[in-house]
Design an enzyme around this catalytic site. Structure first.
Site, PDB file in Angstrom:
ATOM      1  CD  GLU A   1      43.805  42.596  41.031  1.00  0.00           C
ATOM      2  OE1 GLU A   1      44.641  43.400  40.582  1.00  0.00           O
ATOM      3  OE2 GLU A   1      42.726  42.973  41.561  1.00  0.00           O
TER       4      GLU A   1
ATOM      5  CG  ASP B   1      45.495  46.660  43.286  1.00  0.00           C
ATOM      6  OD1 ASP B   1      46.012  46.535  42.173  1.00  0.00           O
ATOM      7  OD2 ASP B   1      44.258  46.578  43.474  1.00  0.00           O
TER       8      ASP B   1
ATOM      9  CD  GLU C   1      48.525  45.741  39.874  1.00  0.00           C
ATOM     10  OE1 GLU C   1      48.978  46.791  39.371  1.00  0.00           O
ATOM     11  OE2 GLU C   1      47.338  45.390  39.786  1.00  0.00           O
TER      12      GLU C   1
ATOM     13  CG  HIS D   1      39.353  43.761  39.368  1.00  0.00           C
ATOM     14  ND1 HIS D   1      38.796  44.985  39.111  1.00  0.00           N
ATOM     15  CD2 HIS D   1      40.693  43.929  39.235  1.00  0.00           C
ATOM     16  CE1 HIS D   1      39.740  45.859  38.829  1.00  0.00           C
ATOM     17  NE2 HIS D   1      40.904  45.243  38.901  1.00  0.00           N
TER      18      HIS D   1
ATOM     19  CG  HIS E   1      43.559  50.298  42.299  1.00  0.00           C
ATOM     20  ND1 HIS E   1      43.439  51.530  41.682  1.00  0.00           N
ATOM     21  CD2 HIS E   1      43.904  49.417  41.327  1.00  0.00           C
ATOM     22  CE1 HIS E   1      43.700  51.393  40.390  1.00  0.00           C
ATOM     23  NE2 HIS E   1      43.976  50.126  40.150  1.00  0.00           N
TER      24      HIS E   1
END
Length: 291
Positions: free
Chosen positions: A67, A69, A150, A40, A82
């Site tokens: 992962e 952002d 993302e 993450h 993020h």
């Protein structure tokens, strides 16, 4: 004894679902029915999130999937961070004390490049920078990693889907090899995922959230997975998601977040999830590899 029993239950629950990820990821754990482990924001328990040092740490831990952002600066640069505000993870208030907004969209890429994105986490990481998506993709490629990308807050950045796909294409990430098993684009916005799917149908996508079971058929038209928070799922819900096939003709996947301890990781595995998103990927990976 406990671990063996759980492994048997997991195999029964999952069947072949874990093998039906984008392409055919060759992790041994998939053969055993164990879920993928995704770092993450990198290995964010050990290094400042969404930075190059965080994905480097994940690589050193042997974690192939990470992962991130993606958001956009005032002058149109895609950056990996993020929050839509720079306050929590940088020293923006110190560097730009006179500003009235700390939003990513109100700063140029050059201004963001001046910020320290590591000291908030530890003095050891002082001077760490917010990476551009271009820098990030090149490091991911260098590390031979795989990415769950993302698109963050797309309502703030009109056209970010097309821009992200263009950058990925420029970096060589929209070829057959990368699309087969190295890239998934996710978002909390169904509209954003529809745009990605319409622009580049070959890209695998995942919706962040827990749609009602009655809505899953509609989601399956444009997304390959549903990625819910752990607290919102059950064995029944995961089974219901797996019952639908996505646009690439395979059962929808379920990657759950954010799971940071062994007990919860085993519960998620018993639910039948295909992936676990975690700040401590080494802890989860080690636990799930127990015979």
């Amino acid at each position: 004894m406990h671990a063996r029993a759980v492994a048997a239950i997991t195999t029964a629950l999952l069947g072949t679902a874990a093998l039906l990820l984008p392409g055919s990821d060759a992790r041994a754990g998939d053969i055993d029915g164990r879920p993928l482990v995704i770092g993450h924001r990198g290995a964010s328990a050990y290094a400042p999130e969404n930075t190059l040092v965080s994905i480097d740490k994940a690589a050193r831990l042997g974690i192939p999937w990470v992962e991130n952002d993606v958001q956009r600066t005032k002058d149109g640069e895609l950056v990996v961070i993020h929050d839509d505000s720079l306050q929590r993870t940088t020293d923006v208030e110190k560097v730009f004390p006179g500003r009235t907004s700390w939003k990513v969209k109100d700063f140029t890429a050059a201004e963001i490049a001046r910020l320290d994105a590591g000291s908030w986490f530890s003095h050891r990481y002082a001077g760490t920078r917010v990476p551009t998506l271009e820098q990030y993709m090149r490091r991911i490629e260098h590390n031979h990693q795989k990415l769950l990308l993302e698109i963050k807050n797309p309502q703030l950045y009109p056209g970010i889907e097309q821009q992200t796909l263009k950058l990925l294409s420029n970096e060589g990430w929209l070829d057959r090899q990368h699309l087969a098993d190295r890239l998934i684009v996710q978002s909390f916005s169904a509209d954003s995922l529809r745009i990605v799917h319409d622009l580049k149908p070959a890209v695998h996508t995942a919706f962040l959230g827990t749609p009602r079971i009655s809505e899953l058929a509609a989601y399956a038209r444009f997304t390959d997975g549903v990625n819910p928070s752990f607290g919102s799922i059950s064995t029944g819900y995961v089974s219901a998601v797996h019952a639908f096939k996505g646009p690439h003709g395979k059962p929808l996947n379920v990657f759950t977040w954010t799971v940071n301890d062994a007990g919860t990781a085993w519960r998620a595995t018993r639910y039948g999830v295909d992936g676990i998103i975690t700040n401590e990927p080494d802890v989860v990976e080690t636990e799930l590899q127990e015979p």
